[in-house]
Design an enzyme around this catalytic site. Structure first.
Site, PDB file in Angstrom:
ATOM      1  N   CYS A 330     -20.275  -8.747  -9.113  1.00  0.00           N
ATOM      2  CA  CYS A 330     -19.682  -9.909  -9.777  1.00  0.00           C
ATOM      3  C   CYS A 330     -18.499  -9.478 -10.652  1.00  0.00           C
ATOM      4  O   CYS A 330     -17.472  -9.067 -10.125  1.00  0.00           O
ATOM      5  CB  CYS A 330     -20.752 -10.655 -10.567  1.00  0.00           C
ATOM      6  SG  CYS A 330     -20.306 -12.378 -10.903  1.00  0.00           S
ATOM      7  N   HIS A 427     -25.629 -11.173  -7.065  1.00  0.00           N
ATOM      8  CA  HIS A 427     -26.569 -10.525  -7.968  1.00  0.00           C
ATOM      9  C   HIS A 427     -27.946 -10.474  -7.309  1.00  0.00           C
ATOM     10  O   HIS A 427     -28.243 -11.211  -6.373  1.00  0.00           O
ATOM     11  CB  HIS A 427     -26.711 -11.318  -9.269  1.00  0.00           C
ATOM     12  CG  HIS A 427     -25.522 -11.242 -10.161  1.00  0.00           C
ATOM     13  ND1 HIS A 427     -25.178 -10.116 -10.863  1.00  0.00           N
ATOM     14  CD2 HIS A 427     -24.603 -12.189 -10.503  1.00  0.00           C
ATOM     15  CE1 HIS A 427     -24.099 -10.356 -11.591  1.00  0.00           C
ATOM     16  NE2 HIS A 427     -23.728 -11.596 -11.380  1.00  0.00           N
TER      17      HIS A 427
END
Length: 486
Positions: A330, A427
């Site tokens: 991310c 994630h």
């Protein structure tokens, strides 16, 4: 009949979240349909729900303990800090606005209807709702318009259990002091207290509990010894991020100032063959690390600048020259690129900064947040995995032609031709056992766990720990019957 009880604490990080998770599993084992609930949370470690919302990671763990799928109603108000004074406001799972602290305090009454609505929805299909407070009810400057602690408890007439933390010292002062500063109306809702994180022989406490009960007129529900396996469960607070010594494979993680979604570390730390080293400010990244892992950030540009201020960019460059690996997730993925642009000033001042330059990608921060649970395939190992997206950025560039993952046949992330540098927006991917096993195989080690089994076994142990040391019958007896007209 639906019942409810609220667990509040004498401060942050006293163990409320873990105790509620233990209660959830223990009462589930007694046959109750349990739901966790936290009116207001502040955390950058969020979980994505199947309906595309986001809630605090602790409530997702509590839902797992309760055998429930996490929903946005379990944490209707979530604050995600972006600076020392401002946070992103999430309402019932959806990004609402940015709020400065003073502005948020005056805005809280407008949020109470959402909190009540979510609570009532949960009550429709639950036998028992376990409510977690936030911080401490003794912060008298925050009592007006409170929706997180006594404001919520008094609104619904809820019984409250207060948790004190003996590890940090002064537990009597914590509990008696809370009683002393709260008004009579609030104190009337507290039915008893728990002393948490005790180490040693409980006989050493002497008449401490009797003295606390005498001063407060509150029931002692028990002294809960330190739970040694707590590190195996996902933590929510940044204070929970610690190094974990395991085996030969060393993964170094720079501790950025605005780390987000650091639950990515939990499955790796659980592996006996892995050592996770959290590198604090002022320390160099270890030269013997096999992998540097750049986690997500709530303020990517600010954390990239912070990374450089610590000299970690130089350490990463040396690590790469040694032929070692780097993975960015991310915000960490965005940092590995050429530029990060924030033309709308979503994270602060509008600006464009130069990235670390390892991947040929460019990221522009966009106002629309992407939230989704995804299933993917790793191109390198041909293993399946599951993860979740929770980000603002839109990334373009030549490196995307060499993706690390595929989602429904569409490329995701990027990597260098030799796979030394990899990044993705997903994630939670290390929780997928085949994918994690393939990663460790690259470093000459085997995976030795099934991660979901680790979570389940730890929750079972936590429930047994709580059953042994706390009086759950007495706690159940004080729960409020929400169906009653009293």
């Amino acid at each position: 009949m639906t019942r409810a009880v609220m667990v509040q604490g004498t401060g942050s990080n006293v163990g409320k979240s873990l105790i509620v998770a233990g209660f959830a599993r223990a009462f589930r084992k007694r046959g109750f349909t349990v739901a966790p609930f936290k009116p207001q949370n502040m955390s950058n470690n969020a979980a994505v729900t199947k309906d595309g919302g986001e809630i605090g990671r602790a409530q997702a763990l509590q839902a797992l303990a309760a055998g429930r799928a996490p929903t946005s109603d379990m944490n209707p108000i979530l604050l995600k800090p972006e600076s020392d004074t401002g946070s992103q406001l999430i309402v019932q799972g959806v990004r609402h606005s940015q709020k400065e602290a003073c502005s948020y305090l005056s805005h809280r009454p407008n949020l109470l209807p959402f909190v009540i609505e979510s609570f009532e929805r949960l009550a429709q299909n639950s036998d028992l709702i376990l409510i977690e407070g936030a911080g401490s009810p003794a912060e008298t400057n925050l009592r007006k318009n409170d929706i997180a602690n006594m404001g919520f408890a008094t609104k619904l007439g809820l019984p409250v259990i207060l948790v004190g933390d003996i590890e940090r010292g002064g537990v009597s002062a914590q509990i008696v002091g809370t009683h002393s500063v709260m008004d009579t109306k609030d104190n009337a809702h507290i039915c008893g207290y728990i002393i948490n994180k005790f180490r040693g022989d409980v006989r050493l406490l002497g008449d401490l509990c009797d003295d606390i009960s005498l001063r407060t007129h509150w029931t002692n529900f028990g002294v809960l010894p330190w739970f040694d396996q707590a590190w195996k469960l996902p933590g929510e607070d940044i204070l929970d991020i610690t190094s974990h010594k395991g085996g030969r494979v060393k993964i170094a993680v720079p501790r950025l100032s605005r780390l987000a979604n650091f639950d990515d570390l939990d499955p790796l730390a659980a592996e006996p063959s892995v050592t996770v080293e959290i590198v604090p400010p002022g320390h160099v990244l270890p030269s013997d690390a096999h992998l540097i892992l750049l986690l997500g950030s709530k303020s990517t540009i600010a954390d990239l600048e912070y990374l450089r201020s610590q000299g970690w960019d130089t350490d990463i460059a040396a690590h790469v020259r040694r032929g070692r690996h780097v993975i960015g997730l991310c915000g960490g993925f965005q940092m590995l690129g050429q530029t990060i642009s924030d033309p709308q000033g979503l994270e602060g001042d509008a600006k464009t900064v130069t990235g670390l330059g390892y991947l040929h990608i460019h990221t522009e921060l966009k106002e629309q947040k992407r939230l989704a649970i995804r299933r993917a395939i790793c191109r390198n190992s041909n293993t399946e995995l599951e993860g979740y997206e929770i980000h603002l950025g839109q990334t373009t560039g030549d490196a995307l032609r060499n993706p690390w993952l595929d989602i429904d046949g569409q490329p995701e992330g990027a990597q260098t031709d030799n796979g030394q540098i990899r990044g993705s927006y997903l994630h939670g991917i290390f929780a997928s056992d085949p994918f994690r096993a393939a990663l460790l195989k690259q470093f000459g080690e085997d995976s030795r766990i099934i991660y979901n089994d680790v979570l389940e076994e730890t929750l079972e142990s936590l429930a047994a720990h709580i059953e042994e040391h706390l009086n759950l019958d007495n706690i159940l007896a004080i729960c409020k019957d929400l169906d009653s007209t009293d």
